[in-house]
Write a protein that holds these residues in place. Structure first.
Motif, PDB file in Angstrom:
ATOM      1  N   LEU A 314       0.836  -1.197   0.000  1.00 44.48           N
ATOM      2  CA  LEU A 314       0.000   0.000   0.000  1.00 44.48           C
ATOM      3  C   LEU A 314       0.876   1.254   0.000  1.00 44.48           C
ATOM      4  CD1 LEU A 314      -3.055   0.482   0.028  1.00 44.48           C
ATOM      5  CD2 LEU A 314      -2.959   0.546   2.526  1.00 44.48           C
ATOM      6  N   TYR A 315       1.893   1.252   0.846  1.00 46.73           N
ATOM      7  CA  TYR A 315       2.820   2.389   0.927  1.00 46.73           C
ATOM      8  C   TYR A 315       3.502   2.652  -0.412  1.00 46.73           C
ATOM      9  CZ  TYR A 315       7.553   4.221   1.363  1.00 46.73           C
ATOM     10  OH  TYR A 315       8.734   4.887   1.138  1.00 46.73           O
ATOM     11  N   LYS A 316       4.029   1.600  -1.050  1.00 49.35           N
ATOM     12  CA  LYS A 316       4.756   1.773  -2.310  1.00 49.35           C
ATOM     13  C   LYS A 316       3.840   2.322  -3.406  1.00 49.35           C
ATOM     14  CE  LYS A 316       8.249  -1.800  -1.450  1.00 49.35           C
ATOM     15  NZ  LYS A 316       8.749  -3.141  -1.829  1.00 49.35           N
ATOM     16  N   ALA A 317       2.607   1.833  -3.460  1.00 43.73           N
ATOM     17  CA  ALA A 317       1.669   2.319  -4.476  1.00 43.73           C
ATOM     18  C   ALA A 317       1.308   3.779  -4.228  1.00 43.73           C
ATOM     19  CB  ALA A 317       0.418   1.446  -4.485  1.00 43.73           C
ATOM     20  N   MET A 318       1.015   4.128  -2.988  1.00 44.54           N
ATOM     21  CA  MET A 318       0.651   5.496  -2.647  1.00 44.54           C
ATOM     22  C   MET A 318       1.809   6.454  -2.900  1.00 44.54           C
ATOM     23  SD  MET A 318      -1.317   4.485   0.903  1.00 44.54           S
ATOM     24  CE  MET A 318      -1.242   6.105   1.639  1.00 44.54           C
ATOM     25  N   ASN A 319       2.974   6.074  -2.426  1.00 42.60           N
ATOM     26  CA  ASN A 319       4.144   6.931  -2.560  1.00 42.60           C
ATOM     27  C   ASN A 319       4.521   7.119  -4.029  1.00 42.60           C
ATOM     28  OD1 ASN A 319       5.995   8.337  -0.701  1.00 42.60           O
ATOM     29  ND2 ASN A 319       7.583   7.179  -1.768  1.00 42.60           N
ATOM     30  N   GLY A 320       4.430   6.040  -4.808  1.00 40.39           N
ATOM     31  CA  GLY A 320       4.757   6.121  -6.221  1.00 40.39           C
ATOM     32  C   GLY A 320       3.783   6.992  -6.995  1.00 40.39           C
ATOM     33  N   LEU A 321       2.495   6.835  -6.713  1.00 36.36           N
ATOM     34  CA  LEU A 321       1.490   7.573  -7.462  1.00 36.36           C
ATOM     35  C   LEU A 321       1.518   9.069  -7.129  1.00 36.36           C
ATOM     36  CD1 LEU A 321      -0.751   7.355  -9.539  1.00 36.36           C
ATOM     37  CD2 LEU A 321      -2.360   6.835  -7.684  1.00 36.36           C
ATOM     38  N   ILE A 322       1.781   9.407  -5.887  1.00 33.40           N
ATOM     39  CA  ILE A 322       1.859  10.817  -5.487  1.00 33.40           C
ATOM     40  C   ILE A 322       2.901  11.564  -6.309  1.00 33.40           C
ATOM     41  CG2 ILE A 322       2.760  12.290  -3.630  1.00 33.40           C
ATOM     42  CD1 ILE A 322      -0.155  11.781  -3.270  1.00 33.40           C
ATOM     43  N   TYR A 323       4.007  10.894  -6.632  1.00 36.41           N
ATOM     44  CA  TYR A 323       5.118  11.545  -7.342  1.00 36.41           C
ATOM     45  C   TYR A 323       5.093  11.330  -8.858  1.00 36.41           C
ATOM     46  CZ  TYR A 323       7.278  12.458  -2.808  1.00 36.41           C
ATOM     47  OH  TYR A 323       7.534  12.909  -1.542  1.00 36.41           O
ATOM     48  N   ASP A 324       4.090  10.583  -9.358  1.00 34.24           N
ATOM     49  CA  ASP A 324       4.021  10.287 -10.801  1.00 34.24           C
ATOM     50  C   ASP A 324       2.811  11.011 -11.397  1.00 34.24           C
ATOM     51  OD1 ASP A 324       3.924   9.217 -13.365  1.00 34.24           O
ATOM     52  OD2 ASP A 324       4.499   7.206 -12.716  1.00 34.24           O
ATOM     53  N   ALA A 325       3.007  12.257 -11.790  1.00 38.79           N
ATOM     54  CA  ALA A 325       1.901  13.079 -12.289  1.00 38.79           C
ATOM     55  C   ALA A 325       1.295  12.512 -13.565  1.00 38.79           C
ATOM     56  CB  ALA A 325       2.390  14.510 -12.529  1.00 38.79           C
ATOM     57  N   ALA A 326       2.121  11.946 -14.441  1.00 38.05           N
ATOM     58  CA  ALA A 326       1.621  11.413 -15.706  1.00 38.05           C
ATOM     59  C   ALA A 326       0.708  10.209 -15.474  1.00 38.05           C
ATOM     60  CB  ALA A 326       2.792  11.027 -16.606  1.00 38.05           C
ATOM     61  N   LEU A 327       1.120   9.289 -14.604  1.00 40.01           N
ATOM     62  CA  LEU A 327       0.292   8.118 -14.306  1.00 40.01           C
ATOM     63  C   LEU A 327      -0.992   8.538 -13.615  1.00 40.01           C
ATOM     64  CD1 LEU A 327      -0.219   5.089 -14.180  1.00 40.01           C
ATOM     65  CD2 LEU A 327       1.155   5.009 -12.068  1.00 40.01           C
ATOM     66  N   LYS A 328      -0.884   9.484 -12.698  1.00 41.03           N
ATOM     67  CA  LYS A 328      -2.068   9.961 -11.978  1.00 41.03           C
ATOM     68  C   LYS A 328      -3.087  10.555 -12.957  1.00 41.03           C
ATOM     69  CE  LYS A 328      -1.724  13.347  -8.933  1.00 41.03           C
ATOM     70  NZ  LYS A 328      -1.506  14.108  -7.669  1.00 41.03           N
ATOM     71  N   ALA A 329      -2.614  11.327 -13.931  1.00 39.23           N
ATOM     72  CA  ALA A 329      -3.502  11.932 -14.931  1.00 39.23           C
ATOM     73  C   ALA A 329      -4.150  10.857 -15.796  1.00 39.23           C
ATOM     74  CB  ALA A 329      -2.721  12.908 -15.791  1.00 39.23           C
ATOM     75  N   LYS A 330      -3.385   9.851 -16.176  1.00 39.89           N
ATOM     76  CA  LYS A 330      -3.918   8.760 -17.008  1.00 39.89           C
ATOM     77  C   LYS A 330      -5.012   7.994 -16.266  1.00 39.89           C
ATOM     78  CE  LYS A 330      -2.554   4.193 -18.722  1.00 39.89           C
ATOM     79  NZ  LYS A 330      -1.426   3.218 -18.806  1.00 39.89           N
ATOM     80  N   LEU A 331      -4.757   7.642 -15.017  1.00 38.89           N
ATOM     81  CA  LEU A 331      -5.751   6.910 -14.226  1.00 38.89           C
ATOM     82  C   LEU A 331      -7.021   7.734 -14.049  1.00 38.89           C
ATOM     83  CD1 LEU A 331      -3.547   5.325 -11.392  1.00 38.89           C
ATOM     84  CD2 LEU A 331      -4.148   4.361 -13.617  1.00 38.89           C
ATOM     85  N   SER A 332      -6.851   9.023 -13.838  1.00 40.21           N
ATOM     86  CA  SER A 332      -7.988   9.917 -13.640  1.00 40.21           C
ATOM     87  C   SER A 332      -8.883   9.972 -14.872  1.00 40.21           C
ATOM     88  CB  SER A 332      -7.481  11.312 -13.287  1.00 40.21           C
ATOM     89  OG  SER A 332      -8.550  12.219 -13.177  1.00 40.21           O
ATOM     90  N   VAL A 333      -8.270  10.149 -16.034  1.00 39.63           N
ATOM     91  CA  VAL A 333      -9.038  10.251 -17.286  1.00 39.63           C
ATOM     92  C   VAL A 333      -9.803   8.959 -17.561  1.00 39.63           C
ATOM     93  CG1 VAL A 333      -8.810  10.398 -19.791  1.00 39.63           C
ATOM     94  CG2 VAL A 333      -7.574  12.011 -18.332  1.00 39.63           C
ATOM     95  N   ASN A 334      -9.145   7.815 -17.375  1.00 40.70           N
ATOM     96  CA  ASN A 334      -9.794   6.537 -17.660  1.00 40.70           C
ATOM     97  C   ASN A 334     -10.835   6.159 -16.604  1.00 40.70           C
ATOM     98  OD1 ASN A 334      -8.323   6.112 -20.013  1.00 40.70           O
ATOM     99  ND2 ASN A 334      -6.660   5.073 -18.942  1.00 40.70           N
ATOM    100  N   ALA A 335     -10.622   6.610 -15.376  1.00 40.95           N
ATOM    101  CA  ALA A 335     -11.562   6.276 -14.305  1.00 40.95           C
ATOM    102  C   ALA A 335     -12.946   6.836 -14.569  1.00 40.95           C
ATOM    103  CB  ALA A 335     -11.032   6.804 -12.967  1.00 40.95           C
TER     104      ALA A 335
END
Length: 359
Positions: A314-335
């Protein structure tokens, strides 16, 4: 039929369903085992009945009294109302519905929203057999995810039942579409009943490991686990960083403002909060627990799945996503596409088709 209309996933789904049938010009009556003020909007034309209108006392003699009172009040109500069909949500309500309908011969549908490990699998031998018999005589056992069917069939009493039907939960429509800032800092959001099942203790431990100065954790919900969570927060020196913000009827602004949404559950039926967060474009992380998250999230495309009961994962996923703006944007659009697949119209239409095909 439902235990109560207090805030919760099942209560929200059955409220939406009642509103849908009401708008289709059906007469709709909500029957609650316990007295409760509705937490969600109900069409004013919907009638509400509470079978027990005060807190139940837990002594054995009172439990027997309430059982008899519940049965006879429900029996007389159904005799008087003569409904074309009954839709029942959650185990206790399902059993009372089944018992009453055996005598009155009214078609009924039962729906379970959480794993049987928390419900029928904990019953005594005789009560388990009774539940299986009542569920088997229903027109359908409606569950929100396919995995729940296999879980029920692991129970020998339910093994031969073939009347299961999967209907997913709809996206909740919030009253406000405006973006407002409700919290001054950046935050991770979690939503759900404060219960060990929801795994908020794991989430708090994972958040502690992140150690990001300008990021907080907000947990929305109420429940019996509040005191334990408050003690954990104090013990980890997180009082300024982790906030238990209580039940919120309209979470739309929180979902929109959140950096990410996290579902840390040890077990689920079909997580409404996850669907809500995705529908508003929140990048989501969910524990791949039984049941539901894997039915909703396509890992790496519209969200992230992590191993359940694992603080480090859980920590690794949260920490990684917080710092990965491109992945966060992709997940948001598809969600956001979940608004089509899980629309209220689609889900309600499936229920309507199911009910009308048996009356």
């Amino acid at each position: 039929m439902i235990n109560t209309l207090n805030g919760g996933g099942a209560e929200r789904v059955i409220s939406n369903l009642g509103n849908h049938f009401c708008q289709k010009n059906f007469e709709v009556t909500m029957v609650c085992l316990n007295e409760a003020k509705p937490a969600y909007f109900l069409d004013p034309k919907i009638k509400i009945h509470s079978l027990i209108d005060k807190d139940r006392k837990q002594f054995f003699g009172f439990r027997l009294y309430y059982a008899l009172r519940t049965f006879f009040k429900l029996f007389l109500l159904l005799k008087r109302e003569k409904p074309a069909a009954i839709v029942s949500f959650m185990t206790s309500a399902n059993i009372w519905t089944g018992l009453s309908c055996l005598f009155i011969k009214i078609p009924y549908f039962v729906s379970e929203r959480i794993t049987p490990d928390y419900t029928v699998n904990r019953f005594s031998f005789m009560l388990n057999k009774l539940a299986a018999k009542l569920y088997g005589r229903s027109k359908a056992i409606v569950v929100p995810s396919t995995g729940m069917i296999a879980a029920f069939k692991k129970n020998s009493a339910f093994k031969e039942l073939h009347n299961f039907k999967v209907i997913n939960n709809p996206v909740n429509r919030f009253g406000s579409s405006e973006m407002s800032i409700l919290y001054p800092n950046k935050f991770i959001l979690a939503v759900g009943r404060l219960d060990p099942q929801k795994g908020f203790d794991l989430l708090i431990k994972a958040f502690k490991k992140m150690d990001i100065a300008d990021l907080d954790l907000l947990i929305c919900g109420e429940g019996a686990e509040r005191c334990n969570l408050e003690l954990q927060i104090a013990r980890l020196h997180l009082k300024r960083k982790v906030k238990l913000i209580g039940f919120q009827a309209d979470l739309s602004a929180y979902y929109r403002q959140a950096e990410i949404f996290v579902l840390s559950s040890r077990n689920e039926g079909y997580p409404n909060a996850l669907v809500e967060a995705m529908s508003l474009g929140c990048a989501c992380i969910a524990a791949d627990c039984e049941f539901g998250p894997a039915d909703i999230i396509d890992h790496g495309k519209n969200g992230l799945l992590v191993k359940p009961n694992e603080v480090n994962a859980l920590y690794k996923a949260m920490n990684g996503l917080i710092y990965d703006a491109a992945l966060k944007a992709k997940l948001s659009v598809n969600a956001i596409r979940i608004n089509q697949t899980n629309s209220t119209e689609n889900t309600a239409a499936k229920w309507e088709q199911l009910v009308l095909s048996h009356i």
